[in-house]
Structures are given as C-alpha cells and as structure tokens.
Scaffold this active site. Structure first.
Site, mmCIF file in Angstrom:
data_model
loop_
_atom_site.group_PDB
_atom_site.id
_atom_site.type_symbol
_atom_site.label_atom_id
_atom_site.label_comp_id
_atom_site.label_asym_id
_atom_site.label_seq_id
_atom_site.Cartn_x
_atom_site.Cartn_y
_atom_site.Cartn_z
ATOM 1 N N ASN A 110 5.782 8.054 3.249
ATOM 2 C CA ASN A 110 6.080 8.822 2.137
ATOM 3 C C ASN A 110 6.789 10.186 2.286
ATOM 4 O O ASN A 110 6.469 10.879 3.228
ATOM 5 C CB ASN A 110 4.725 9.236 1.411
ATOM 6 C CG ASN A 110 4.125 7.638 0.975
ATOM 7 O OD1 ASN A 110 4.302 7.571 -0.292
ATOM 8 N ND2 ASN A 110 3.200 7.092 1.582
ATOM 9 N N HIS B 97 0.812 -1.117 0.132
ATOM 10 C CA HIS B 97 0.238 0.101 0.118
ATOM 11 C C HIS B 97 0.968 1.256 -0.165
ATOM 12 O O HIS B 97 1.894 1.281 0.577
ATOM 13 C CB HIS B 97 -0.928 -0.013 1.122
ATOM 14 C CG HIS B 97 -2.124 0.872 1.119
ATOM 15 N ND1 HIS B 97 -2.240 2.296 1.031
ATOM 16 C CD2 HIS B 97 -3.434 0.478 0.753
ATOM 17 C CE1 HIS B 97 -3.479 2.706 0.917
ATOM 18 N NE2 HIS B 97 -4.178 1.621 0.568
ATOM 19 N N HIS B 98 0.617 2.258 -0.709
ATOM 20 C CA HIS B 98 1.142 3.493 -0.729
ATOM 21 C C HIS B 98 1.166 4.311 0.457
ATOM 22 O O HIS B 98 2.085 5.214 0.678
ATOM 23 C CB HIS B 98 0.509 4.352 -2.052
ATOM 24 C CG HIS B 98 1.417 5.561 -2.479
ATOM 25 N ND1 HIS B 98 2.830 5.795 -2.167
ATOM 26 C CD2 HIS B 98 1.511 5.675 -3.692
ATOM 27 C CE1 HIS B 98 3.328 6.452 -3.025
ATOM 28 N NE2 HIS B 98 2.673 6.855 -4.112
ATOM 29 N N ALA B 99 0.213 3.808 1.407
ATOM 30 C CA ALA B 99 0.450 4.660 2.691
ATOM 31 C C ALA B 99 1.757 4.221 3.456
ATOM 32 O O ALA B 99 2.114 4.647 4.369
ATOM 33 C CB ALA B 99 -0.824 4.315 3.473
#
Length: 480
Positions: free
Chosen positions: A314, A138-140
């Site tokens: 991120n 997941h990009h989280a």
C-alpha cells in the site's frame, strides 16, 4: 520470508470476523459473437493451466494469528489453484440483482490465512450472454491503484488479441527461482535498512517540519467551516459497530455528464463525484429522518507520490473533506466541497511522500484506530463518517479472450464505525460506482443509487449564472 510493512500489517491486525479487510472488483463481460455454449467453462479450464503463480499471489502470513502473523510473509510454493480460482453459475437467466447478492455474500467471508490471500471467481449464467469475474485480495497485499493496474494487465486493448496471463500468473517464468527471489528480497530489505540509517535524521526533520502545518490546519479548522478536522464529524446512522454481513450495489454514470458539471462550476471531476455522494447521502438520511444538523465528513484516499512496482503493498494516505450535507442548495454544496478539498491539497502541496503520509496518519488514518477500542464506535464522535475513494482506471475499452468488458465495479471495505464505503473506478467512458455497506446497519443500500442519480440531476439543473439558458446533458446512467 519478507517483513510486512507497518501499514500493510495494520490491515491484518485489524481484521476480525465482523471486519474482513479485503478489497475486490466486479467485472462484467459480453461474450464475443459466435461464442459457444461452453465459452466460460473453456475459459475457466484455460485459466487453470497458468499454474506458475507470481510472488505477490504466493504470500500468506507466516502464522495465521492476527498479531504475530502480521510480522512477516511466507512464500507459499504449493498454491492450490483449484481452491483460489472458482467457477460459479447463477440460475439462467441470471439477473443483476442475483449477481450483486452473490458478490455481497462472497465479499462478507474472510480469506483463509493458511493460504495466499486472494480468490478469483468466474461467474456464468447471466442474461444477455454476459458473464462476470469477482476478484478479491487482502488489502495488506495491494491498494486500489495497484489492484486496478494488475487487473488491467490481464485484459487486452484488441478483441482478437491472445489471452493474456491471468492476474495471479508469474510474469517472468524464465527468471530466477522463487526461493532465490525471496532470499534476494530479504537481502534487499536488510541492505536498505542499513543504507537508510543516515536518512533517519532527515526523516525526523521532515516529520518535525510538518508540525507548523498541522498547527495551522487546526487553527483553520476551528475558524472555518470548510476545513475538516478529525472527530469533528457528527454522529450518524453511518457510524455504528458492524456485523459480518455485507450488501453491495453498483452502477455506471457517464464521464461526460460529470465532466460537464465540473466545467460549468470550475470544479474538478473529483469535486463533482464528492458532490454527487453528498447529495445522495443527504437525501438518503433525510428519507430515514436521520440527517445530522452538521455536515458529514468524508475521508478521501490519496495515492502517495512514490514509484510503484510489482511487489504490491500500500502506498496511500487519506485527507478529510467536509461534504456540506447541511447545505440545501446543491451548487453551494459543490462550492463548499471544492473549497474543502482545495484546503487539503494546499496542505499537501510541495510535501514529500513521508510528510503526506504523516499528515494523513495524524488527521485521518490514525484517529480511526480508536474504533478498535471496545465500545468506542457509536459513542464518541467519529473521526469521519465514511470513506469515498476515486481510483483512476483505463480510459479505453478492454477485452478478455475476445469478450468485451462492459463494466468494472470496485468492491471495497466498510470499517468499524464507518458502515458505508463508496469507491469509484473510471473505465472507458464511464465512472463506475461500487457501494458496500453493513447489511444490518444500512437498510436498502441500493436506494443510494437512485439518490446518486437525483444528486447529479440537481447539479445539472438550475445552473449557476454562467450556465443560464443551457440545457443539461442528456446522457444517462447505465445500470449494471
């Protein structure tokens, strides 16, 4: 439990069935000489023995809901590796088309929020004694830079090196128990919050100091064609609501070819990459009789100048670049792209990480939130037309259990109102392109691969005056 940062939380909040928010990678390997028929199966069984999972790969939302679940991470102490690590097989001899079809299908399914947000697929059955790994997370949890670094850590520089721990394995198994680590993490967050109170005014000052720069950018954008502003992008067939199905295409191009073009034009490798994409998109849209009269605008992710650690998350923002798709001459397109990127770099020069992040929020990241409003995407002008990302990767050949990695292709995210994403990773002597799009909205996505080759040849041929008499590079692209 750990608090989720606002940027990471945004990837959780914006996720729906039609908008999976995970990123991934497809790696191709050649089995070593003398490998047995059960080489991949044996590798799979060895991977499952690494059952001490690192903190990043134990995280899941404390609650599965999209809003409340985006507030804090839960440290899952019972990770089911048989669920997360999977062995699949294509009908032998599996073709590239069948592999990409499988990756397209796997990338279109949501990660289970009741479990840590990642999957690792080992895929056998490919022709020519090859096998593949498709990994999604997941990009989280990570951005492209962190994900690439983590994958690199499970590979080796030498073919005879022992098998390193896989990407999910705890790197410090002899360290403190995870529960203590989590408590320390919470304590660290609270201590940091208290300690940073005096810096709040300084941060506000930095934000206020960015106002004149944004005003100047707005003035330049209204006066000059090469300065891209949000909501200046034209409507196009790329900017429509998405379905949940995905189509994926991938290919390699020689680093040498692209670098030679950049040297001939006084441009960076990233400028050449953008010019390749610009020419390919122009040709694709012309074939579909759908090329807008105004230039397409791309959002370009930029890594923030911060220290990165194993906590993931991120640290990225975005800037806008005019792709000059309204220009027929490929060399003039490259010049315009170079000028547009130079304008964005000049704005960021000398700025702090906070100011760069706020700049991206004001000009690129923030405006895309409007697409979450029902009916907005497809009606108003888009903030930009697509995302084009360039992620630096390892520049030497790597190995995994003696198998040579012959390809490393990123698999990213199309988002609501932006039905195509182009991401590249540099690996060894190649630039590896991964194209992902909405299956329903973007027909024949794989044709963009031919268009990319045509675009690069245009830049190599009919060279500018400084290149007259020189022959274009002879290196060719490499199919997956």
């Amino acid at each position: 439990m750990m608090l989720i940062t606002p940027l990471d939380a945004a990837f959780l909040i914006s996720e729906t069935r039609e908008h999976p928010m995970h990123v991934g990678a497809l790696l191709l390997f050649e089995q070593p000489d003398g490998a047995g028929s059960d080489f991949v199966g044996d590798l799979y069984r060895r991977l499952l023995t690494w059952d001490r999972v690192g903190p990043l790969f134990r995280r899941r939302p404390a609650t599965p809901g999209p809003l409340i679940g985006a507030m804090r991470w839960y440290d899952d102490q019972d990770v089911d590796l048989d669920y997360h690590v999977r062995l699949s097989a294509l009908p032998r001899p599996g073709s590239t088309r069948e592999l990409l079809t499988l990756v397209s299908r796997l990338h279109g399914t949501l990660l289970d929020r009741h479990r840590p947000l990642w999957e690792f697929h080992l895929i056998e059955g490919l022709a020519d004694s090859r096998f593949a790994v498709y990994f999604k997370v997941h990009h989280a949890l990570v951005d492209g830079v962190n994900s690439t670094r983590q994958i690199s850590q499970m590979l080796s520089a030498e073919p005879t090196a022992p098998l390193p721990p896989p990407i999910w394995a705890e790197r410090n198994p002899a360290g403190s128990p995870s529960s203590i680590a989590v408590k320390r993490s919470i304590g660290r967050q609270l201590a940091n919050a208290v300690g940073e109170i005096p810096s709040v005014l300084h941060s506000i000052g930095e934000a206020v100091g960015l106002t004149p720069t944004l005003a100047r950018l707005l003035a330049d954008g209204l006066r000059r064609d090469d300065t891209a502003l949000p909501f200046q992008a034209p409507k196009s067939m790329l900017n429509v609501p998405l379905s949940g199905a995905r189509r994926y295409a991938a290919q390699s191009w020689s680093f040498q070819r692209m670098r030679a073009v950049g040297k001939a034009h006084g441009a960076t490798l990233n400028d050449v990459l953008l010019a390749m994409c610009s020419g390919a998109l122009r040709r694709y849209l012309l074939d579909a009789d759908a090329l807008p009269g105004e230039s397409l605008v791309a959002a370009i992710p930029v890594a923030l100048p911060v220290d990165r650690d194993t906590d993931g998350g991120n640290a990225v923002t975005m800037v806008l670049c005019s792709l000059a798709t309204d220009i027929d001459d490929p060399h003039e397109r490259l010049r315009r792209i170079h000028t547009s990127m130079l304008a964005a770099k000049n704005v960021m020069a000398g700025r702090s990480a906070l100011q760069i992040s706020l700049f991206g929020l004001a000009t690129a990241t923030g405006p895309t939130a409007a697409n979450l409003l029902p009916g907005f995407a497809g009606r108003a002008r888009p903030a930009f037309n697509l995302v084009i990302s360039n992620v630096p990767g390892p520049r030497s050949t790597l190995y995994w259990n003696g198998a040579r990695a012959v390809g490393w292709y990123p698999v990213s995210i199309p988002t609501e109102g932006n039905a195509v994403n182009i991401t590249v990773v540099s690996y060894a002597d190649n630039i590896e392109f991964g194209l992902i799009g909405c299956r329903r909205s973007i027909p024949h996505l794989q044709r963009l691969l031919d268009d990319l080759e045509h675009s690069l040849r245009e830049l190599e041929s009919a060279p500018p005056s400084s290149q007259q008499g020189r022959r274009p590079a002879t290196a060719t692209r490499r199919d997956v």
